[in-house]
Write a protein that holds these residues in place. Structure first.
Motif, PDB file in Angstrom:
ATOM      1  N   SER A   1      28.513  28.269-123.054  1.00 18.71           N
ATOM      2  CA  SER A   1      28.819  27.376-121.963  1.00 18.71           C
ATOM      3  C   SER A   1      29.075  25.983-122.529  1.00 18.71           C
ATOM      4  N   ILE A   2      29.902  25.233-121.831  1.00 20.56           N
ATOM      5  CA  ILE A   2      30.241  23.875-122.257  1.00 20.56           C
ATOM      6  C   ILE A   2      29.988  22.947-121.076  1.00 20.56           C
ATOM      7  N   SER A   3      29.272  21.853-121.349  1.00 23.16           N
ATOM      8  CA  SER A   3      28.982  20.893-120.292  1.00 23.16           C
ATOM      9  C   SER A   3      29.232  19.477-120.792  1.00 23.16           C
ATOM     10  N   ILE A  45      27.643  22.264-126.229  1.00 22.41           N
ATOM     11  CA  ILE A  45      28.097  23.654-126.312  1.00 22.41           C
ATOM     12  C   ILE A  45      26.881  24.526-126.591  1.00 22.41           C
ATOM     13  N   GLN A  46      26.631  25.485-125.704  1.00 25.36           N
ATOM     14  CA  GLN A  46      25.512  26.401-125.860  1.00 25.36           C
ATOM     15  C   GLN A  46      26.042  27.799-126.112  1.00 25.36           C
ATOM     16  N   ASN A  47      25.702  28.353-127.277  1.00 26.46           N
ATOM     17  CA  ASN A  47      26.067  29.715-127.614  1.00 26.46           C
ATOM     18  C   ASN A  47      24.904  30.614-127.218  1.00 26.46           C
ATOM     19  N   VAL A  48      25.087  31.393-126.164  1.00 31.49           N
ATOM     20  CA  VAL A  48      23.988  32.214-125.648  1.00 31.49           C
ATOM     21  C   VAL A  48      23.694  33.406-126.552  1.00 31.49           C
ATOM     22  N   LEU A  49      24.663  33.864-127.324  1.00 32.47           N
ATOM     23  CA  LEU A  49      24.432  34.997-128.219  1.00 32.47           C
ATOM     24  C   LEU A  49      23.578  34.605-129.419  1.00 32.47           C
ATOM     25  N   ARG A  51      21.881  31.704-129.507  1.00 31.13           N
ATOM     26  CA  ARG A  51      20.852  30.782-129.001  1.00 31.13           C
ATOM     27  C   ARG A  51      20.889  29.451-129.745  1.00 31.13           C
ATOM     28  N   GLU A  52      22.105  28.920-129.878  1.00 33.09           N
ATOM     29  CA  GLU A  52      22.307  27.634-130.539  1.00 33.09           C
ATOM     30  C   GLU A  52      22.909  26.649-129.549  1.00 33.09           C
ATOM     31  N   ARG A 103      48.404   7.197-123.285  1.00 36.90           N
ATOM     32  CA  ARG A 103      47.809   7.666-124.530  1.00 36.90           C
ATOM     33  C   ARG A 103      47.067   8.979-124.274  1.00 36.90           C
ATOM     34  N   ILE A 104      47.279   9.931-125.179  1.00 37.60           N
ATOM     35  CA  ILE A 104      46.629  11.237-125.107  1.00 37.60           C
ATOM     36  C   ILE A 104      46.135  11.581-126.504  1.00 37.60           C
ATOM     37  N   TRP A 105      44.897  12.101-126.602  1.00 34.08           N
ATOM     38  CA  TRP A 105      44.453  12.619-127.894  1.00 34.08           C
ATOM     39  C   TRP A 105      43.841  13.996-127.713  1.00 34.08           C
ATOM     40  N   GLU A 106      43.907  14.783-128.786  1.00 36.74           N
ATOM     41  CA  GLU A 106      43.342  16.125-128.773  1.00 36.74           C
ATOM     42  C   GLU A 106      42.394  16.286-129.946  1.00 36.74           C
ATOM     43  N   ARG A 107      41.348  17.047-129.732  1.00 31.37           N
ATOM     44  CA  ARG A 107      40.404  17.422-130.773  1.00 31.37           C
ATOM     45  C   ARG A 107      40.198  18.920-130.731  1.00 31.37           C
ATOM     46  N   TYR A 108      40.100  19.514-131.889  1.00 26.10           N
ATOM     47  CA  TYR A 108      39.786  20.939-132.005  1.00 26.10           C
ATOM     48  C   TYR A 108      38.326  21.043-132.413  1.00 26.10           C
ATOM     49  N   LEU A 109      37.534  21.733-131.604  1.00 24.40           N
ATOM     50  CA  LEU A 109      36.121  21.896-131.893  1.00 24.40           C
ATOM     51  C   LEU A 109      35.847  23.335-132.285  1.00 24.40           C
ATOM     52  N   SER A 110      35.135  23.523-133.381  1.00 24.66           N
ATOM     53  CA  SER A 110      34.706  24.850-133.780  1.00 24.66           C
ATOM     54  C   SER A 110      33.412  25.183-133.069  1.00 24.66           C
ATOM     55  N   LEU A 111      33.341  26.356-132.523  1.00 22.74           N
ATOM     56  CA  LEU A 111      32.142  26.752-131.772  1.00 22.74           C
ATOM     57  C   LEU A 111      31.190  27.533-132.653  1.00 22.74           C
TER      58      LEU A 111
END
Length: 111
Positions: A1-3, A45-49, A51-52, A103-111
């Motif tokens: 989940s992402i909040s 970012i919560q990884n439920v599988l 638990r991180e 102005r627009i910016w993008e970021r790539y986040l690794s989960l």
């Protein structure tokens, strides 16, 4: 989940953007917000599988300097694949008072 951590209803709270279990291909979420003196966004970012929980701080630097509460941003989340989230931030200005800088910016986040 992402909040996203925001100040709403006189308290700090987490606004759920993506619920755990939703297929990554189906995620395309947008939310508008008006910063109140903040210089960064906090995405959790919560990884439920596994638990991180991972916290990503995204800087708002580089956007036009305006008086407090006079900028509206659109935050958009979508996924490139199952383990990479694309965060897009767009300056929408504030109506006739403060036009958009486009102005627009993008970021790539690794989960």
């Amino acid at each position: 989940s992402i909040s996203l951590r925001v100040y709403c209803d006189a308290k700090m709270q987490e606004v759920l953007l993506v619920k755990a279990g939703v297929p990554w291909k189906d995620v395309d979420v947008s939310v508008d917000f008006i910063p109140d003196g903040e210089e960064e966004l906090q995405l959790t970012i919560q990884n439920v599988l596994r638990r991180e929980t991972t916290v990503h701080l995204l800087s708002l630097e580089g956007f036009d300097e305006r008086p407090n509460k006079m900028t509206r941003f659109t935050l958009r989340l979508r996924f490139a694949d199952a383990s990479h989230c694309i965060v897009t931030l767009k300056d929408d200005g504030f109506g006739e008072f403060c036009p958009s800088s486009n102005r627009i910016w993008e970021r790539y986040l690794s989960l």
